[in-house]
Design a protein around this motif. Structure first.
Motif, short mmCIF file in Angstrom:
data_model
loop_
_atom_site.label_atom_id
_atom_site.label_comp_id
_atom_site.label_asym_id
_atom_site.label_seq_id
_atom_site.Cartn_x
_atom_site.Cartn_y
_atom_site.Cartn_z
N SER A 124 1.80 6.59 -7.07
CA SER A 124 0.69 7.39 -7.58
C SER A 124 0.74 8.85 -7.14
CB SER A 124 -0.64 6.76 -7.16
OG SER A 124 -0.76 6.79 -5.76
N ASP A 125 1.38 9.15 -6.01
CA ASP A 125 1.44 10.52 -5.50
C ASP A 125 2.91 10.91 -5.30
OD1 ASP A 125 1.05 12.96 -4.30
OD2 ASP A 125 0.14 12.17 -2.47
N LYS A 156 1.08 4.03 -3.06
CA LYS A 156 0.84 5.45 -2.77
C LYS A 156 2.03 6.31 -3.20
CE LYS A 156 -1.30 8.48 0.38
NZ LYS A 156 -2.35 8.58 1.35
N TYR A 164 4.13 12.38 -1.90
CA TYR A 164 3.80 11.64 -0.67
C TYR A 164 5.00 11.52 0.25
CZ TYR A 164 2.34 7.85 2.39
OH TYR A 164 2.06 7.07 3.49
N GLN A 174 0.84 -1.20 0.00
CA GLN A 174 0.00 0.00 0.00
C GLN A 174 0.88 1.26 0.00
OE1 GLN A 174 -2.48 0.39 3.43
NE2 GLN A 174 -3.61 2.11 2.59
N THR A 175 1.95 1.24 0.77
CA THR A 175 2.88 2.36 0.80
C THR A 175 3.55 2.55 -0.54
OG1 THR A 175 3.28 1.97 3.15
CG2 THR A 175 4.90 3.30 1.98
#
Length: 86
Positions: A74-75, A71, A78, A67-68
């Motif tokens: 995609s960002d 993220k 972040y 999940q990290t």
């Protein structure tokens, strides 16, 4: 990805061998000897239980890492790297 799957693999295979040893260890106390007797009588079921448990633990550890990673991909803002993202 490499770090997450390395951790998952080590937990999966190491956990399977550890659980298998615990199930089939004959040098244990009274309660453990009952478990060993059951595991010896039902070897396939005991091995499937050990494999499933190890896979579950490995996957539970892998999910937050993936999940990290997703993220971070995609960002762009972040986190600067893997360690700060955790």
């Amino acid at each position: 990805t490499m770090v997450g799957y390395s951790i998952q693999g080590s937990l999966k295979y190491g956990g399977f061998e550890g659980i298998k040893y615990a199930l089939f260890n004959r040098d244990a106390g009274d309660v453990a000897s009952a478990v060993t007797a059951f595991a010896t009588d039902h070897r396939l079921a005991a091995l499937l239980l050990a494999a499933g448990t190890a896979e579950l633990v490995g996957s539970l550890v892998l999910c937050p890492l993936e999940q990290t990673r997703i993220k971070m991909v995609s960002d762009a803002g972040y986190a600067a790297g893997f360690a700060p993202a955790l």
